[in-house]
Design an enzyme around this catalytic site. Structure first.
Site, PDB file in Angstrom:
ATOM      1  N   ARG A 128      13.352 -45.462 -16.882  1.00  0.00           N
ATOM      2  CA  ARG A 128      13.446 -46.298 -15.687  1.00  0.00           C
ATOM      3  C   ARG A 128      14.620 -47.258 -15.887  1.00  0.00           C
ATOM      4  O   ARG A 128      14.982 -47.603 -17.007  1.00  0.00           O
ATOM      5  CB  ARG A 128      12.157 -47.087 -15.474  1.00  0.00           C
ATOM      6  CG  ARG A 128      10.906 -46.233 -15.258  1.00  0.00           C
ATOM      7  CD  ARG A 128       9.680 -47.107 -15.094  1.00  0.00           C
ATOM      8  NE  ARG A 128       8.469 -46.339 -14.817  1.00  0.00           N
ATOM      9  CZ  ARG A 128       7.606 -45.940 -15.735  1.00  0.00           C
ATOM     10  NH1 ARG A 128       7.819 -46.251 -17.017  1.00  0.00           N
ATOM     11  NH2 ARG A 128       6.530 -45.246 -15.405  1.00  0.00           N
ATOM     12  N   LYS A 188       5.658 -49.404 -17.453  1.00  0.00           N
ATOM     13  CA  LYS A 188       4.748 -50.083 -16.537  1.00  0.00           C
ATOM     14  C   LYS A 188       3.415 -50.349 -17.222  1.00  0.00           C
ATOM     15  O   LYS A 188       2.927 -49.531 -17.992  1.00  0.00           O
ATOM     16  CB  LYS A 188       4.539 -49.232 -15.282  1.00  0.00           C
ATOM     17  CG  LYS A 188       5.760 -49.150 -14.383  1.00  0.00           C
ATOM     18  CD  LYS A 188       5.455 -48.369 -13.114  1.00  0.00           C
ATOM     19  CE  LYS A 188       6.655 -48.335 -12.174  1.00  0.00           C
ATOM     20  NZ  LYS A 188       6.368 -47.557 -10.946  1.00  0.00           N
ATOM     21  N   HIS A 241      16.991 -43.727 -10.599  1.00  0.00           N
ATOM     22  CA  HIS A 241      15.753 -42.964 -10.503  1.00  0.00           C
ATOM     23  C   HIS A 241      16.020 -41.497 -10.191  1.00  0.00           C
ATOM     24  O   HIS A 241      15.188 -40.636 -10.504  1.00  0.00           O
ATOM     25  CB  HIS A 241      14.822 -43.584  -9.457  1.00  0.00           C
ATOM     26  CG  HIS A 241      13.425 -43.771  -9.963  1.00  0.00           C
ATOM     27  ND1 HIS A 241      13.115 -44.602 -11.025  1.00  0.00           N
ATOM     28  CD2 HIS A 241      12.252 -43.204  -9.584  1.00  0.00           C
ATOM     29  CE1 HIS A 241      11.810 -44.549 -11.240  1.00  0.00           C
ATOM     30  NE2 HIS A 241      11.274 -43.705 -10.392  1.00  0.00           N
ATOM     31  N   ARG A 290      16.215 -39.993 -13.494  1.00  0.00           N
ATOM     32  CA  ARG A 290      14.862 -39.869 -14.060  1.00  0.00           C
ATOM     33  C   ARG A 290      14.151 -38.645 -13.460  1.00  0.00           C
ATOM     34  O   ARG A 290      13.531 -37.865 -14.182  1.00  0.00           O
ATOM     35  CB  ARG A 290      14.075 -41.147 -13.785  1.00  0.00           C
ATOM     36  CG  ARG A 290      12.625 -41.128 -14.268  1.00  0.00           C
ATOM     37  CD  ARG A 290      12.046 -42.539 -14.147  1.00  0.00           C
ATOM     38  NE  ARG A 290      10.597 -42.573 -14.187  1.00  0.00           N
ATOM     39  CZ  ARG A 290       9.871 -42.593 -15.300  1.00  0.00           C
ATOM     40  NH1 ARG A 290      10.481 -42.556 -16.482  1.00  0.00           N
ATOM     41  NH2 ARG A 290       8.553 -42.644 -15.244  1.00  0.00           N
ATOM     42  N   HIS A 349       3.802 -41.686 -17.506  1.00  0.00           N
ATOM     43  CA  HIS A 349       2.869 -41.750 -16.389  1.00  0.00           C
ATOM     44  C   HIS A 349       1.441 -41.891 -16.912  1.00  0.00           C
ATOM     45  O   HIS A 349       1.020 -41.135 -17.781  1.00  0.00           O
ATOM     46  CB  HIS A 349       2.961 -40.487 -15.529  1.00  0.00           C
ATOM     47  CG  HIS A 349       4.183 -40.415 -14.690  1.00  0.00           C
ATOM     48  ND1 HIS A 349       4.660 -39.238 -14.137  1.00  0.00           N
ATOM     49  CD2 HIS A 349       5.063 -41.376 -14.296  1.00  0.00           C
ATOM     50  CE1 HIS A 349       5.751 -39.479 -13.451  1.00  0.00           C
ATOM     51  NE2 HIS A 349       6.020 -40.769 -13.531  1.00  0.00           N
ATOM     52  N   TYR A 407       6.416 -33.071  -9.660  1.00  0.00           N
ATOM     53  CA  TYR A 407       7.554 -32.313 -10.180  1.00  0.00           C
ATOM     54  C   TYR A 407       7.279 -30.813 -10.206  1.00  0.00           C
ATOM     55  O   TYR A 407       8.210 -30.017 -10.271  1.00  0.00           O
ATOM     56  CB  TYR A 407       7.933 -32.824 -11.571  1.00  0.00           C
ATOM     57  CG  TYR A 407       8.451 -34.232 -11.511  1.00  0.00           C
ATOM     58  CD1 TYR A 407       9.711 -34.509 -10.993  1.00  0.00           C
ATOM     59  CD2 TYR A 407       7.671 -35.306 -11.919  1.00  0.00           C
ATOM     60  CE1 TYR A 407      10.176 -35.814 -10.900  1.00  0.00           C
ATOM     61  CE2 TYR A 407       8.125 -36.606 -11.833  1.00  0.00           C
ATOM     62  CZ  TYR A 407       9.369 -36.851 -11.312  1.00  0.00           C
ATOM     63  OH  TYR A 407       9.827 -38.143 -11.214  1.00  0.00           O
TER      64      TYR A 407
END
Length: 313
Positions: free
Chosen positions: A153, A183, A254, A257, A280, A289
């Site tokens: 990120r 995150k 992004h 990414r 994630h 994806y």
């Protein structure tokens, strides 16, 4: 307030209520006006007066709007407006029930994340600008390589330090790993490819040359004044770089990414591994994806299979 002269008196009264008593913003009142105009038009087509509408009418309205290509968010906004009107109408004693209660807008599929094709991603990562300032060029090349190599990120890239310490991330060139805090404070380690390691080494060699002897800073990537680079600057520099590299569309961090995730999945088919590499928390976030991967396979089929296309008459 927007022009409401053509609206039924009850609809006009409701708009007056939200504007003067609830004190909603003028933009919101305009959206409500549009929604109530739509409701009145649909009721006129269906037959009953607005206050006589039933849940089956509202469901048909929603189905009709959806069939005409209305976005789910627009329908949801109108349903919210209609629901509020009938709730208020019930308080006035004009209707016995709210015909919109419990009716939801159709879900709009989330758009696929934008990802570069492999050739375009490599073209951007390989690009070098001989006319640029050498210090900035080395930095921007290293940032681009690292974003694509490890799927970071933009905030994770900006927070990287030169060495381990009390920061949020650092790059271990010897081990070929980048350690980041993502995150939710979740830490992860991601491999760094050889071209990215080489680009970072070139950057580290030139990094201190812009500043006085004895200067030091913990941040790996710096702005021209020696402070940690900001995510906004990274966005701007990558956008400019992608245009200079000749890509058809401007690229933001992004996109790299997404490209990293899509290309790893295409090659490995290992969704769990991609989940771990991206950091994630939920596998469903990563599953988007697989849609990109299927899109890639569908394009390959279209181009390669002799029966993929209909023969022109």
């Amino acid at each position: 307030m927007a022009d409401t002269a053509a609206l039924a008196p009850q609809l006009q009264a409701y708009l007056q209520h939200v504007a003067s008593e609830r004190r909603l913003a003028a933009r919101t009142v305009a959206l409500y006006t549009e929604g109530l105009q739509q409701l009145q038009a649909l009721a006129a087509e269906a037959g009953p007066a607005v206050l006589a509408l039933q849940p089956q009418h509202i469901r048909r309205f929603v189905a009709s709007l959806h069939a005409k290509g209305r976005h789910g968010r627009s329908i949801a906004l109108w349903l919210s407006c209609w629901r509020g009107f009938f709730r208020w109408a019930a308080w006035q004693g004009w209707v016995e029930r709210n015909p919109v209660e419990g009716i939801r807008a159709p879900k709009t599929p989330k758009p696929l994340p934008k990802a570069l094709g492999v050739d375009a991603a490599v073209q951007l990562a390989d690009y070098r600008n001989p006319e640029a300032d050498p210090w900035e060029e080395a930095r921007d090349a290293a940032m681009t390589e690292l974003l694509y190599s490890s799927g970071l990120r933009v905030s994770e890239l900006a927070n990287l330090d030169v060495q381990a310490g009390g920061g949020l991330g650092w790059l271990d060139l010897q081990a070929g790993l980048v350690h980041v805090t993502g995150k939710g404070g979740k830490r992860r380690s991601v491999p760094v490819g050889a071209p990215a390691r080489a680009a970072v080494q070139r950057w580290l060699a030139i990094r201190p040359t812009r500043f006085a002897a004895g200067w030091s800073a913990p941040a790996l990537f710096l702005g021209v004044r020696g402070a940690r680079i900001t995510p906004q600057t990274i966005w701007l520099r990558l956008r400019q770089r992608s245009q200079q590299a000749g890509l058809a569309a401007a690229v933001h961090p992004h996109v790299l990414r997404h490209s990293f995730a899509s290309h790893v999945l295409q090659s490995s088919g290992d969704l769990r591994a991609v989940q771990e590499l991206l950091g994630h928390a939920n596998i469903t976030t990563t599953q988007v994806y697989t849609r990109l991967d299927f899109q890639h396979l569908a394009q390959a089929y279209e181009q390669a299979h002799p029966r993929a296309r209909k023969k022109s008459s």
